[in-house]
Design an enzyme around this catalytic site. Sequence first.
Site, short mmCIF file in Angstrom:
data_model
loop_
_atom_site.label_atom_id
_atom_site.label_comp_id
_atom_site.label_asym_id
_atom_site.label_seq_id
_atom_site.Cartn_x
_atom_site.Cartn_y
_atom_site.Cartn_z
N LYS A 126 1.97 17.98 -4.07
CA LYS A 126 2.48 17.59 -2.75
C LYS A 126 3.99 17.76 -2.70
CE LYS A 126 2.25 13.64 0.49
NZ LYS A 126 1.83 12.22 0.63
N SER A 182 -0.87 11.41 4.75
CA SER A 182 0.09 12.49 4.90
C SER A 182 -0.15 13.66 3.95
CB SER A 182 1.51 11.94 4.65
OG SER A 182 1.64 11.49 3.29
N SER A 220 -2.30 7.70 2.01
CA SER A 220 -2.06 9.14 2.12
C SER A 220 -2.72 10.00 1.05
CB SER A 220 -0.55 9.43 2.11
OG SER A 220 0.04 8.93 3.28
#
Length: 491
Positions: free
Chosen positions: A80, A155, A179
């Site tokens: 990420k 997210s 997330s």
Amino acid sequence: MSDLTRMTATEIAALVASGETSAVEVTRAHLDRIAAVDEQVHAFLHVDTDGALAAARAVDERRAAGEVLGPLAGVPVAVKDVLATRGVPTTVGSKILEGWRPPYDATIVQRLREAGTVMLGKTNMDEFAMGSSTEYSAYGPTHNPWDLSRIPGGSGGGSAAALAAYEAPLAIGSDTGGSIRQPGAVTGTVGAKPTYGGTSRYGLVAFSSSLDTPGPCARNVLDAALLHQVIAGHDPRDSTSIPQPVPDVVAAAKLGATGDLTGVRLGIVTEFVGEGAEPGVMAAFRESVDALTKMGAEVVEISCPTFAYALPAYYLIAPSECSSNLARFDGVRFGLRVGDDGNRSLEEVMSLTREAGFGPEVKRRIMVGTYALSSGYYDAYYGQAQKVRTLITRDFTAAFERVDALISPTTPFTAFPIGARTADPYQMYLADLFTIPTNLYGGPGISVPCGLSEGLPVGLQVMAPTMADDRMYRVAAALESAVGTFTPPAL
């Protein structure tokens, strides 16, 4: 699609260790897969082709020299874009950091390199991890491989989508309010939030410092546990890192995979099985509860009444912390700089930089947080939210005196269409309704696929006491042994 991209991380590592395939072959297969499908999925913001192949060659050289490789050596991983990676663009999904190449690695990235994993690149995310759909990325939304017209969660939707699209067998996410777990649920993958402080935040671009928790994402529970074991552990560079040994999550996952939960007591969170969840989500959850019971688990209902206040408490605490953390993005020290023509004051340059660099959701949360911390309102908003956080922690503590772990649906609904909720922030925030309490408490939680609703994945969440991450892996692996894994339609 190459057979190598369909394999689990465990299978890939075994093939590389035995010499039946090479890390370079595995890496090339995944890079080819990214080239073939990522234009549709948009899971990646940056693909580090040269770096990945160099790392893979180093693994092959070590094996050829007779070195004993780690359990994930040669396995590709997607990271990420919230974690600093030396020499590789790290944008946090924001224009304000476009083009920034950190001079150092986050601790988790460093541990991935030391373990011999191969970093494929950086995955898309909601800007500064603020969002539940990956639609707030400054670089465009990620699409769910199950249905390209739908969101992959957020997210960390890029990491979850990369797994579901077979672009990577492993990924790293971060979980502030859900997330990791919520994207796992809506993409049919596994996402685990470790105990807060169980994984290092050093090099993680901060959103909400008392909540942010990096963690593993995978297509099955054992792979997630193996990745968890690699990245977890005390880090003296992180003041919130817990100086305790990591529970043996791998052994727990293997034990759970036997399908025996005799002696395990599970609590269904009463407040999470009433109104608010889609019928299809509840149907899959109930079937999973039946499966857990058949494996020997005792399942009871547990009321945690303060969980109903978790969502509003979170949306005061997290924005308050982000309003402080994001003050460092000023157009002076690094990243974007707008309006510096020699005729403007420093304050004007800062204002223009932030106006151009931050997206609408980030600005919204900064303003909410600044207001909640302002003189005359601190006690009424931020102070009250922290009191609610304490009450939620007490509810968890009381629950874990009665049960070994808590279970609930991971998210109230399946993946919704892109654009369906961006005009209504509250409806977007509801995606994290069931995941937020765990973040406020600080304990571990995992989402594991538990079924389908109208052809879309549903996740079951397992929550455990702090530093009892092994419990959640055992229960998740047991459920996986009963319901299997889920494969999206071919891209």
